[in-house]
Design an enzyme around this catalytic site. Structure first.
Site, PDB file in Angstrom:
ATOM      1  N   TYR A 121       0.660  -1.203   0.095  1.00 29.37           N
ATOM      2  CA  TYR A 121       0.001  -0.402  -0.356  1.00 29.37           C
ATOM      3  C   TYR A 121       1.214   1.397  -0.187  1.00 29.37           C
ATOM      4  O   TYR A 121       1.942   2.018   0.769  1.00 29.37           O
ATOM      5  CB  TYR A 121      -1.247  -0.220   1.557  1.00 29.37           C
ATOM      6  CG  TYR A 121      -2.013   1.254   1.561  1.00 29.37           C
ATOM      7  CD1 TYR A 121      -2.477   1.309   0.348  1.00 29.37           C
ATOM      8  CD2 TYR A 121      -1.103   2.218   2.171  1.00 29.37           C
ATOM      9  CE1 TYR A 121      -3.873   3.024   0.800  1.00 29.37           C
ATOM     10  CE2 TYR A 121      -2.365   3.196   2.850  1.00 29.37           C
ATOM     11  CZ  TYR A 121      -3.267   3.509   1.626  1.00 29.37           C
ATOM     12  OH  TYR A 121      -4.059   4.665   1.719  1.00 29.37           O
ATOM     13  N   LYS A 148       5.847   9.395   8.382  1.00 26.67           N
ATOM     14  CA  LYS A 148       5.762   8.830  10.205  1.00 26.67           C
ATOM     15  C   LYS A 148       6.304   9.349  11.224  1.00 26.67           C
ATOM     16  O   LYS A 148       6.321  10.227  11.295  1.00 26.67           O
ATOM     17  CB  LYS A 148       5.980   7.073   9.704  1.00 26.67           C
ATOM     18  CG  LYS A 148       3.795   6.630   8.939  1.00 26.67           C
ATOM     19  CD  LYS A 148       3.771   5.110   9.081  1.00 26.67           C
ATOM     20  CE  LYS A 148       2.590   4.793   8.536  1.00 26.67           C
ATOM     21  NZ  LYS A 148       1.557   5.558   9.053  1.00 26.67           N
ATOM     22  N   ASP A 158       9.319   2.292  -1.297  1.00 28.65           N
ATOM     23  CA  ASP A 158       8.506   3.177  -0.152  1.00 28.65           C
ATOM     24  C   ASP A 158       8.820   2.958   0.959  1.00 28.65           C
ATOM     25  O   ASP A 158       8.529   1.766   1.817  1.00 28.65           O
ATOM     26  CB  ASP A 158       6.531   2.832  -0.475  1.00 28.65           C
ATOM     27  CG  ASP A 158       5.896   3.635   0.243  1.00 28.65           C
ATOM     28  OD1 ASP A 158       6.350   3.669   1.552  1.00 28.65           O
ATOM     29  OD2 ASP A 158       4.575   3.572   0.400  1.00 28.65           O
TER      30      ASP A 158
END
Length: 428
Positions: A142, A265, A237
């Site tokens: 994702y 994050k 990613d």
């Protein structure tokens, strides 16, 4: 009716599903979501005053623990200077320099506000740099909810992807090719036939959105070789793995240099901040230097940058990752031992402060492997742990996170709860 149930009932009247991100709704595990009132260190406290040991950590950012005093003080100082400027600041340069110093593959970087924005922008940049349209992603990975990335595998090998969400045009989805994670023959076959069309290959080096699935080192090396050979960009990613599995991210773990890196994050310290960066010649294609446009009103927000910089300073202290990895390893070994004592099929894996566990006989290597795990047992285990004050991800398809605040006493309390939970499963 409990306070959490009351809040959930109110929320569903004005927020779709009662939540602002789908997994929070507890749809896979059932039951009522816990509405969190505050958090500190390794703990979250819900609206009813119940305290939980937290293993989601805001889905990864809280690597130093909740409400770390150095982070909150940095935010408070920055807020007194104004919440946003819409103009450049010296602090943005400090953060960009820190990321470029710590991330092996990053020579230039641009700050944005979310992982979705960073992933979307990296793909546009790759297409602009190569002049190609096709992108490759892997089933179960994702990269945010941009249209090009909400695509699932097609009906056959090497087919165009199919939209996995309503509202994604099929004509756009056809430019996204979806293959199986950790499958070398598939990626070799695709590049052999269509390598000249591929702008980039985008991958989570360690997947965190189909649980914790480690990319094979040989597979990653082959992706690097094929991208170099065919002129495609390799995009990693590292929204989850960046500064989470090691100080230099998964690049440090695997010793591979992608062309572009997507981050988020941890670098925001819990605030909405993300980034994408990489090779200088690629990044210089961005506006205002080049023809690839990207902009954002809140990009480089001073309060978010202050939080992120405070956390980056914390994680660079000697011994930080050794302690974090030791705590995570202790948790994983303890969970496996507890499951074994009660005859429950159970496997774990981890890297740095990121982990996964699976109700199966073997570690999964891809999405189909994860899908074959025992979801019904996972649901029972989740609620058994929640009832004992341990908050795990409310989905079998999500990784978990340990923070520096998860000391030996916290790990011991978690394992005591797990032993009782596995015993409960064994009796069912």
């Amino acid at each position: 009716m409990t306070r959490n149930a009351q809040l959930f009932e109110r929320a569903q009247r004005v927020i779709p599903g009662g939540v602002n991100s789908p997994v929070r709704a507890f749809r896979q595990v059932g039951g009522t979501p816990r509405f969190i009132d505050r958090a500190e260190g390794a703990y979250m406290i819900d609206a009813e005053g119940t305290r939980f040991i937290d293993y989601i950590g805001s889905w990864g950012p809280m690597i130093a623990g909740h409400a770390h005093p150095e982070v909150t003080e940095a935010v408070q100082r920055a807020a007194t200077r104004s919440l946003s400027f819409g103009a450049p600041t010296a602090d943005e340069i400090d953060m960009a320099e820190a990321i470029c110093q710590l991330m092996p593959a990053v020579e230039m970087v641009r700050l944005v506000s979310s992982g979705t924005e960073a992933g979307m922008s990296a793909i546009r940049l790759a297409r602009g740099y190569t002049g190609r349209d096709a992108i490759v992603k892997f089933e179960g990975c994702y990269h945010g909810h941009a249209d090009s990335l909400l695509v699932k595998a097609g009906s056959g090998l090497l087919t165009f992807g199919n939209p996995s969400s309503a509202g994604v045009p099929a004509d756009l989805a056809r430019h996204t090719l979806v293959l199986e994670f950790n499958n070398i023959p598939q990626i070799e076959a695709l590049f052999a036939t269509r390598g000249h069309e591929i702008a980039c290959v985008m991958v989570e080096p360690i997947a965190g959105n189909m649980n914790f699935i480690r990319g094979d080192a040989a597979w990653h090396r082959r992706l690097r070789e094929l991208c170099t050979e065919h002129g495609a960009l390799l995009v990693w990613d590292e929204v989850m793995t960046g500064f989470r599995v090691a100080l230099g991210g998964a690049q440090q773990v695997y010793g591979i240099r992608p062309d572009l890196v997507v981050m988020g994050k941890v670098i925001g310290g819990g605030m909405p901040l993300a980034a994408f960066g990489g090779r200088r010649d690629v990044m210089e294609r961005l506006s205002p230097l080049g023809a690839v446009y990207q902009a954002g009103t809140l990009s480089g927000n001073p309060v978010a940058v202050a939080a992120g910089m405070a956390q980056l300073r914390i994680i660079q202290r000697p011994g930080f990752y050794a302690q974090l990895s030791a705590a995570t390893g202790q948790l994983m070994r303890g969970l496996e031992a507890a499951a074994g004592r009660h005859g429950v099929r159970f496997k774990t894996d981890s890297e740095g402060g990121m982990f996964g566990f699976y109700f199966s006989d073997a570690l999964p290597r891809n999405y189909p492997d994860v899908a074959r795990a025992d979801v019904e047992t996972f649901k029972r285990f989740f609620h058994a742990m929640l009832d004992r004050g341990v908050y795990l991800a409310p989905s079998m398809y999500e990784a978990g996170f340990v923070s520096a605040a998860h000391g030996p006493d916290v790990i011991a309390a978690t394992l005591e709860a797990a032993d009782a939970a596995f015993a409960q499963l064994a009796k069912a």
